[in-house]
Design a protein around this motif. Structure first.
Motif, mmCIF file in Angstrom:
data_model
loop_
_atom_site.group_PDB
_atom_site.id
_atom_site.type_symbol
_atom_site.label_atom_id
_atom_site.label_comp_id
_atom_site.label_asym_id
_atom_site.label_seq_id
_atom_site.Cartn_x
_atom_site.Cartn_y
_atom_site.Cartn_z
ATOM 1 N N PRO A 48 0.831 -1.211 0.000
ATOM 2 C CA PRO A 48 0.000 0.000 0.000
ATOM 3 C C PRO A 48 0.865 1.261 0.000
ATOM 4 N N LYS A 49 0.443 2.268 -0.760
ATOM 5 C CA LYS A 49 1.202 3.519 -0.839
ATOM 6 C C LYS A 49 0.237 4.683 -0.998
ATOM 7 N N GLU A 50 0.749 5.874 -0.804
ATOM 8 C CA GLU A 50 -0.080 7.070 -0.966
ATOM 9 C C GLU A 50 0.275 7.755 -2.284
ATOM 10 N N VAL A 51 -0.758 8.092 -3.051
ATOM 11 C CA VAL A 51 -0.554 8.787 -4.328
ATOM 12 C C VAL A 51 -1.429 10.040 -4.349
ATOM 13 N N GLU A 52 -1.115 10.951 -5.257
ATOM 14 C CA GLU A 52 -1.904 12.182 -5.375
ATOM 15 C C GLU A 52 -3.293 11.865 -5.922
ATOM 16 N N ASP A 53 -4.270 12.615 -5.468
ATOM 17 C CA ASP A 53 -5.671 12.373 -5.844
ATOM 18 C C ASP A 53 -5.898 12.358 -7.354
ATOM 19 N N ASP A 54 -5.187 13.230 -8.103
ATOM 20 C CA ASP A 54 -5.435 13.326 -9.544
ATOM 21 C C ASP A 54 -4.883 12.138 -10.336
ATOM 22 N N LYS A 55 -4.134 11.255 -9.669
ATOM 23 C CA LYS A 55 -3.611 10.062 -10.345
ATOM 24 C C LYS A 55 -4.533 8.858 -10.183
ATOM 25 N N VAL A 56 -5.645 9.072 -9.497
ATOM 26 C CA VAL A 56 -6.594 7.989 -9.231
ATOM 27 C C VAL A 56 -7.907 8.258 -9.951
ATOM 28 N N VAL A 57 -8.416 7.234 -10.633
ATOM 29 C CA VAL A 57 -9.719 7.350 -11.293
ATOM 30 C C VAL A 57 -10.804 7.185 -10.233
ATOM 31 N N GLN A 58 -11.596 8.215 -10.061
ATOM 32 C CA GLN A 58 -12.657 8.186 -9.046
ATOM 33 C C GLN A 58 -13.961 7.651 -9.642
ATOM 34 N N PRO A 59 -14.822 6.994 -8.881
ATOM 35 C CA PRO A 59 -14.611 6.669 -7.462
ATOM 36 C C PRO A 59 -13.659 5.481 -7.308
ATOM 37 N N LEU A 60 -12.822 5.545 -6.276
ATOM 38 C CA LEU A 60 -11.872 4.473 -6.003
ATOM 39 C C LEU A 60 -12.611 3.310 -5.347
ATOM 40 N N LYS A 61 -12.604 2.160 -6.021
ATOM 41 C CA LYS A 61 -13.351 1.019 -5.479
ATOM 42 C C LYS A 61 -12.546 0.290 -4.407
ATOM 43 N N PRO A 62 -13.232 -0.229 -3.396
ATOM 44 C CA PRO A 62 -12.527 -0.909 -2.304
ATOM 45 C C PRO A 62 -12.234 -2.373 -2.633
ATOM 46 N N VAL A 63 -11.251 -2.928 -1.969
ATOM 47 C CA VAL A 63 -10.998 -4.372 -2.054
ATOM 48 C C VAL A 63 -12.140 -5.073 -1.326
ATOM 49 N N LEU A 64 -12.746 -6.077 -1.965
ATOM 50 C CA LEU A 64 -13.859 -6.788 -1.327
ATOM 51 C C LEU A 64 -13.355 -7.697 -0.215
ATOM 52 N N ARG A 65 -12.226 -8.389 -0.507
ATOM 53 C CA ARG A 65 -11.613 -9.246 0.513
ATOM 54 C C ARG A 65 -10.269 -9.763 0.003
ATOM 55 N N ILE A 66 -9.451 -10.218 0.942
ATOM 56 C CA ILE A 66 -8.235 -10.932 0.548
ATOM 57 C C ILE A 66 -8.679 -12.327 0.126
ATOM 58 N N ALA A 67 -8.145 -12.826 -0.975
ATOM 59 C CA ALA A 67 -8.575 -14.117 -1.517
ATOM 60 C C ALA A 67 -8.358 -15.248 -0.509
ATOM 61 N N THR A 68 -9.391 -16.063 -0.349
ATOM 62 C CA THR A 68 -9.301 -17.227 0.540
ATOM 63 C C THR A 68 -8.794 -18.433 -0.260
ATOM 64 N N GLU A 69 -8.594 -19.523 0.437
ATOM 65 C CA GLU A 69 -8.161 -20.755 -0.234
ATOM 66 C C GLU A 69 -9.203 -21.194 -1.259
ATOM 67 N N LYS A 70 -10.464 -21.008 -0.880
ATOM 68 C CA LYS A 70 -11.562 -21.371 -1.779
ATOM 69 C C LYS A 70 -11.537 -20.509 -3.051
ATOM 70 N N ASP A 71 -11.222 -19.218 -2.884
ATOM 71 C CA ASP A 71 -11.128 -18.307 -4.037
ATOM 72 C C ASP A 71 -10.002 -18.730 -4.980
ATOM 73 N N VAL A 72 -8.868 -19.105 -4.395
ATOM 74 C CA VAL A 72 -7.712 -19.542 -5.206
ATOM 75 C C VAL A 72 -8.076 -20.800 -5.994
ATOM 76 N N GLU A 73 -8.812 -21.716 -5.337
ATOM 77 C CA GLU A 73 -9.241 -22.950 -6.012
ATOM 78 C C GLU A 73 -10.206 -22.640 -7.153
ATOM 79 N N GLN A 74 -11.095 -21.667 -6.918
ATOM 80 C CA GLN A 74 -12.055 -21.290 -7.969
ATOM 81 C C GLN A 74 -11.328 -20.671 -9.163
ATOM 82 N N GLU A 75 -10.318 -19.846 -8.885
ATOM 83 C CA GLU A 75 -9.550 -19.229 -9.971
ATOM 84 C C GLU A 75 -8.835 -20.300 -10.796
ATOM 85 N N ALA A 76 -8.284 -21.311 -10.101
ATOM 86 C CA ALA A 76 -7.608 -22.411 -10.803
ATOM 87 C C ALA A 76 -8.612 -23.190 -11.660
ATOM 88 N N ALA A 77 -9.825 -23.394 -11.126
ATOM 89 C CA ALA A 77 -10.876 -24.103 -11.872
ATOM 90 C C ALA A 77 -11.291 -23.298 -13.101
#
Length: 301
Positions: A48-77
């Motif tokens: 994570p880092k801090e950047v100037e506001d004008d370098k970000v496309v607004q609205p800035l969307k949030p991370v929904l979650r850190i990928a779980t083991e189940k998510d990694v398995e789904q991505e592999a599938a």
């Protein structure tokens, strides 16, 4: 200033910014985020880092979650399903006798959409193909026509330098490249020598352009008059940009001879413009093709 993390969805793909919220996220983590295409699985490319506001496309969307083991398995599938989807789409293209080359198939993480990337010489009417594919996959179908540079980025390969292609390994975005860069670097304007696997100008011309511009600033041009440390006067007949050496015709008694000098040993004032390289209309047409920008969709559109 705003706190962000950079997320990538494919190897050497474009980096998108997201709000890390309160998650303890570090480089290399996998995260689940929402994009214009739907819910996607991405890889964090930096802490994570801090950047100037004008370098970000607004609205800035949030991370929904850190990928779980189940998510990694789904991505592999999903990756396995993409290979099957590719085969099915190839069969359907043959069935509909469409003049298009299928490059890749991609599922969004939530399986809400299947994207098929292809190249073609012109516009393709694939409406019937989309209907056929939708009846098979029972989900949204998107066919995206891409250019030759994006095709090469997906497929990869080995460049004339013997290394894996830059666009496939680390170049996240294509930078405009011009014939002027090849001239600046004293390269042969033979299209086969300055074009990459994609048939366009090599991206590495841009990588080295800044260095060549700086080196050329220190050198005289061919045809310039120079003075050596010994007070001899002469005319420049050739230059070696990387070694910073200059070949000069100097008078030695009644004879003229060519001598080579490091540029530091010469005094000069640039007068002559670089000699224009004479090319036929046909050769110019071939070179202009190398500069051509693809008017198709981009991988990251």
């Amino acid at each position: 200033m705003i706190k962000v993390i950079g997320v990538r969805f494919r190897t050497a793909g474009k980096v998108y910014f997201f709000d890390p919220v309160d998650y303890d996220i570090k480089r290399g983590d996998h995260v689940i985020v929402e994009t214009a295409r739907g819910v996607e699985f991405g890889t964090v490319v930096g802490d994570p880092k801090e950047v100037e506001d004008d370098k970000v496309v607004q609205p800035l969307k949030p991370v929904l979650r850190i990928a779980t083991e189940k998510d990694v398995e789904q991505e592999a599938a999903n990756k396995v399903k993409e290979k099957e989807a590719f085969k099915i789409c190839l069969e359907k293209i043959r069935k509909h006798e469409l003049a298009m080359k299928l490059i890749d198939a991609e599922y969004t993480f939530d399986n809400n959409k299947v994207l098929f990337y292809f190249t073609a010489d012109g516009r393709i009417d694939f409406r019937e193909l989309v209907k056929d594919l939708a009846s098979v996959f029972k989900t949204r179908i998107e066919l995206r026509q891409i250019g030759v540079r994006d095709e090469t980025k997906i497929l990869g390969g080995i460049g004339i330098c013997g290394r894996p292609l830059c666009c496939h390994t680390h170049l996240s975005e294509f930078i405009p490249v011009s014939i002027k860069m090849a001239k600046e670097q004293n390269l042969s304007l033979n299209p086969t020598k300055i074009s990459g696997v994609c048939g366009r100008l090599m991206c590495c011309l841009k990588h080295e352009e800044e260095t060549y511009e700086e080196l050329n600033r220190r050198l005289p041009n061919v045809g310039d008059q120079v003075t050596t440390r010994d007070g001899q006067h002469g005319e420049v007949v050739s230059i070696n940009i990387l070694r910073q050496l200059v070949k000069v015709i100097v008078e030695n008694g009644d004879e003229k001879e060519i001598q080579e000098f490091p540029v530091e040993e010469l005094r000069f004032k640039k007068k002559f413009k670089k000699e224009k390289i004479k090319l036929s209309a046909e050769e110019m047409k071939e070179l202009e093709k190398l500069e051509k920008q693809d008017k198709t969709a981009s991988l990251d559109d």
